[in-house]
Scaffold this motif. Structure first.
Motif, PDB file in Angstrom:
ATOM      1  N   GLY A   1       0.910  -1.245  -0.083  1.00  0.00           N
ATOM      2  CA  GLY A   1      -0.146  -0.150  -0.014  1.00  0.00           C
ATOM      3  C   GLY A   1       0.616   1.106  -0.005  1.00  0.00           C
ATOM      4  N   TYR A   2       0.444   2.262   0.448  1.00  0.00           N
ATOM      5  CA  TYR A   2       1.111   3.429   0.628  1.00  0.00           C
ATOM      6  C   TYR A   2       2.376   3.493   1.276  1.00  0.00           C
ATOM      7  CZ  TYR A   2      -3.296   6.009  -0.655  1.00  0.00           C
ATOM      8  OH  TYR A   2      -4.240   6.279  -1.635  1.00  0.00           O
ATOM      9  N   ILE A  19      -0.006   3.912  -6.844  1.00  0.00           N
ATOM     10  CA  ILE A  19       0.242   4.732  -5.683  1.00  0.00           C
ATOM     11  C   ILE A  19       0.990   5.875  -6.275  1.00  0.00           C
ATOM     12  CG2 ILE A  19       1.824   5.069  -3.479  1.00  0.00           C
ATOM     13  CD1 ILE A  19      -0.649   3.144  -3.012  1.00  0.00           C
ATOM     14  N   GLU A  20       0.633   7.321  -5.969  1.00  0.00           N
ATOM     15  CA  GLU A  20       1.211   8.417  -6.407  1.00  0.00           C
ATOM     16  C   GLU A  20       2.804   8.525  -6.344  1.00  0.00           C
ATOM     17  OE1 GLU A  20       0.283  13.006  -6.606  1.00  0.00           O
ATOM     18  OE2 GLU A  20       0.172  12.071  -4.742  1.00  0.00           O
ATOM     19  N   GLU A  70       6.053   7.883   6.162  1.00  0.00           N
ATOM     20  CA  GLU A  70       5.758   8.498   4.689  1.00  0.00           C
ATOM     21  C   GLU A  70       4.516   9.687   4.770  1.00  0.00           C
ATOM     22  OE1 GLU A  70       6.515   7.266   1.595  1.00  0.00           O
ATOM     23  OE2 GLU A  70       7.857   6.071   2.473  1.00  0.00           O
ATOM     24  N   PRO A 100       2.171  11.244   2.308  1.00  0.00           N
ATOM     25  CA  PRO A 100       1.429  11.082   0.681  1.00  0.00           C
ATOM     26  C   PRO A 100       1.481  12.802   0.406  1.00  0.00           C
ATOM     27  CG  PRO A 100       0.368   9.542   1.981  1.00  0.00           C
ATOM     28  CD  PRO A 100       1.134  10.179   3.127  1.00  0.00           C
ATOM     29  N   VAL A 140      -3.626  14.374  -3.084  1.00  0.00           N
ATOM     30  CA  VAL A 140      -3.605  13.040  -3.172  1.00  0.00           C
ATOM     31  C   VAL A 140      -4.881  12.340  -3.295  1.00  0.00           C
ATOM     32  CG1 VAL A 140      -1.347  13.293  -1.699  1.00  0.00           C
ATOM     33  CG2 VAL A 140      -3.822  12.931  -0.723  1.00  0.00           C
ATOM     34  N   ASP A 185      -5.798   9.689  -1.371  1.00  0.00           N
ATOM     35  CA  ASP A 185      -6.049   8.853  -0.304  1.00  0.00           C
ATOM     36  C   ASP A 185      -7.175   9.289   0.707  1.00  0.00           C
ATOM     37  OD1 ASP A 185      -5.489   7.377   2.106  1.00  0.00           O
ATOM     38  OD2 ASP A 185      -3.372   8.007   2.323  1.00  0.00           O
TER      39      ASP A 185
END
Length: 458
Positions: free
Chosen positions: A39-40, A76-77, A183, A185, A357, A359
């Motif tokens: 995932g992220y 995922i960006e 992280e 994002p 984002v 998310d």
């Protein structure tokens, strides 16, 4: 918590031969890494490791993710398609749903969710099931690392006993560490490789392996003395933010009553070159970290019969903000348009929890839509990054609802526009022209020099 274990920063005398072998494999970049949870956190980490010359196998229970990755498509960006394809074509990255392949990995990194239950207690089911999957193929000489944010003691008190159910023991047969993900994002100034990495291990051998491995894939590592300390570092970072955001949210409500603009206050206060750090109000907290992590510590504190009043109060204030915003919306509709919220149509701008984002984890926009509709209003949303509302644990009734178009004909059909997330791709000047009423929770219009009698800050 087992305090008898050697602290990870103690001087090394001799290491088990399996640790020495893994250290040599890491130094030669012959160690294969396995990243569980793509995932992220997991996917950017996996690609970063591969980019630094290690072979990586990514594991996930979602077959759709594996299909996308095999086709060279990133979801995922932070991982562009080109970066994914480069590492895949070079043979440094592959992905699978077959967890039996963990036996071929020398370093195993666990990056799975750690949500809260409805009662704000840690839901450790993902970590437990993943640790059990690792235990099924665990062999001597492997380094197992938990990256998921959690309460102090999880790695040593929960993960280690699962891995030690067989004959292997941490510190001699296999090695166990914790390194919290950091992280952010959408932050283009920092990426996985450039964010300093907190590392800790269960004993000196694990600590040495953690420093060697992460030192080979990120620019800077920060060793700490124990896994519990590393777990506490991550919670401290996010609790600091949660408490300060709650403070400025509380001041926003007070200053609104006084006719004072909190945004102007913060902008002026931050000119002081010392003793002040700006935090900004909003419609509520979102993301996987700040709304959740503080409650991991409040839960753990019960074991020591110690209160966490600041943390719990901050949670109450931040959780109350969506309801405050909807109250301001209802008030503005009544005073300015002479219309009740129950007879109004509202367009929420931004479903993601932060700007630029896709998310939506813990996004306050979902709560805003729910609250508007609880009061019999009609709510739609527009988000350039989220085409429809996906399945969520708490907002199942909203699943599948699409993002509406952002044009004059559409926007003018709503009684109010509510800015929940200030994506840069939105034309705010046009919104101010098209909508009879705008509720701005992000100071999006003032920051762009857009003024209008129909704009209300909330």
């Amino acid at each position: 918590m087992d305090s008898a274990r050697s602290n990870g920063c103690s001087p090394l005398t001799s290491l088990p031969s399996s640790a020495e072998h893994l250290l040599q494999a890491i130094a030669r970049k012959r160690a294969r890494a396995g990243v569980i949870g793509l995932g992220y956190v997991g996917l950017p980490l996996a690609i970063t490791i591969a980019r630094n010359g290690f072979a990586v196998t990514g594991f996930d229970i979602d077959p759709a993710k594996i299909v996308a990755l095999d086709a060279g498509r990133s979801y995922i960006e932070a991982v562009p398609d080109a970066a994914l394809r480069t590492e895949s074509e070079a043979g440094r990255f592959r992905s699978t749903t077959d967890f039996s392949q963990l036996s071929g990995c020398d370093v195993i990194l666990i990056c799975v969710p750690t949500p809260l239950t409805k009662h704000r207690e840690p839901d450790m089911s993902y970590v437990v099931r993943t640790a059990e999957a690792v235990a099924e193929t665990l062999r001597p000489g492997q380094l197992v690392v938990l990256e998921s944010t959690t309460y102090p003691g999880t790695t040593d008190e929960l993960v280690r006993p699962i891995l030690e159910r067989g004959a292997l023991r941490s510190g001699t047969d296999f090695f166990l560490g914790f390194s919290p993900e950091r992280e952010d994002p959408g932050n283009r100034d920092f990426e996985t490789a450039t964010i300093p990495k907190i590392v800790a291990g269960d004993g000196p051998a694990a600590s040495a392996l953690m420093q060697a491995f992460y030192g080979a894939v990120v620019k800077a590592i920060v060793p700490v003395s124990s896994n519990a300390t590393a777990e506490a570092v991550k919670l401290t970072e996010n609790i600091f933010r949660a408490v300060n955001i709650a403070l400025v949210n509380e001041m926003k409500v007070l200053y609104e009553a006084m006719g004072i603009d909190i945004w102007e206050v913060v902008d002026a206060a931050k000119t002081k070159p010392f003793g002040y750090m700006p935090f900004y109000p909003g419609p509520g907290l979102g993301g996987h970290c700040i709304p959740i992590d503080p409650f991991y510590l409040t839960w753990k504190s019960r074991e020591f019969e110690l209160p966490t009043r600041f943390i719990e109060l901050a949670g109450e204030i931040n959780s109350s903000m969506p309801r405050h915003v909807v109250g301001r919306l209802a008030e503005a509709l009544d005073i300015r348009l002479g219309k009740a919220l129950s007879r109004s149509r509202v367009l929420v701008i931004g479903l993601a929890y932060k700007k630029n984002v896709p998310d939506i984890r813990e996004s306050p926009s979902l709560k805003l839509i729910e609250l508007i509709e609880e009061r019999k209003g009609k709510a739609d949303y527009h988000d350039p990054f989220v085409t429809e509302i996906p399945k969520t644990r708490e907002y199942m009734a909203l699943k599948g609802r699409p993002s509406v178009a952002l044009d004059e004909a559409t926007v003018s059909g709503y009684d109010a526009v509510l800015i929940a997330t200030d994506h840069d791709a939105v034309d705010y000047a046009a919104l101010a022209r098209w909508s009879p009423l705008v509720i701005d929770t992000r100071n999006a219009f003032a920051r762009r020099g857009i003024d209008g009698g129909n704009i209300v800050k909330a």
